[in-house]
Design a protein around this motif. Structure first.
Motif, mmCIF file in Angstrom:
data_model
loop_
_atom_site.group_PDB
_atom_site.id
_atom_site.type_symbol
_atom_site.label_atom_id
_atom_site.label_comp_id
_atom_site.label_asym_id
_atom_site.label_seq_id
_atom_site.Cartn_x
_atom_site.Cartn_y
_atom_site.Cartn_z
ATOM 1 N N LEU A 1 0.827 -1.209 0.000
ATOM 2 C CA LEU A 1 0.000 0.000 0.000
ATOM 3 C C LEU A 1 0.862 1.260 0.000
ATOM 4 O O LEU A 1 0.559 2.236 -0.686
ATOM 5 N N LEU A 2 1.942 1.232 0.756
ATOM 6 C CA LEU A 2 2.861 2.369 0.735
ATOM 7 C C LEU A 2 3.506 2.524 -0.635
ATOM 8 O O LEU A 2 3.695 3.643 -1.120
ATOM 9 N N LEU A 3 3.828 1.411 -1.261
ATOM 10 C CA LEU A 3 4.395 1.464 -2.608
ATOM 11 C C LEU A 3 3.378 2.046 -3.596
ATOM 12 O O LEU A 3 3.738 2.831 -4.474
ATOM 13 N N ALA A 4 2.111 1.697 -3.428
ATOM 14 C CA ALA A 4 1.067 2.251 -4.296
ATOM 15 C C ALA A 4 0.966 3.759 -4.125
ATOM 16 O O ALA A 4 0.760 4.497 -5.090
ATOM 17 N N ILE A 5 1.136 4.231 -2.900
ATOM 18 C CA ILE A 5 1.094 5.677 -2.655
ATOM 19 C C ILE A 5 2.315 6.352 -3.254
ATOM 20 O O ILE A 5 2.221 7.423 -3.848
ATOM 21 N N LEU A 6 3.474 5.713 -3.115
ATOM 22 C CA LEU A 6 4.697 6.311 -3.667
ATOM 23 C C LEU A 6 4.666 6.365 -5.192
ATOM 24 O O LEU A 6 5.263 7.252 -5.792
#
Length: 74
Positions: free
Chosen positions: A33-38
């Motif tokens: 999920l953090l990767l999706a935000i980044l």
């Protein structure tokens, strides 16, 4: 700005990581999920990360309407 956001993120994740340190089924979806935000500037990669997180656990599926709504305007 980046250091402040990173500190806030670590502060928010701290209790979660303390409880579920050894459980990869909780940490890997959070990382995706953090990767999706980044990767928000690359919709395909962001959606792929969100979809991969959704395959592992069910709660990222609740973020799909938000993700679609964000990219619908663009």
């Amino acid at each position: 700005l980046q250091a402040g956001l990173a500190a806030a993120l670590l502060y928010l994740l701290h209790p979660y990581i303390n409880q579920f340190t050894g459980r990869l089924d909780h940490i890997v979806p959070a990382l995706l999920l953090l990767l999706a935000i980044l990767l928000y500037r690359r919709p395909f990669l962001s959606g792929s990360a969100l979809g991969a997180a959704g395959v592992l656990v069910f709660y990222p599926f609740f973020l799909f309407p938000l993700w679609i709504g964000y990219y619908w305007r663009k």
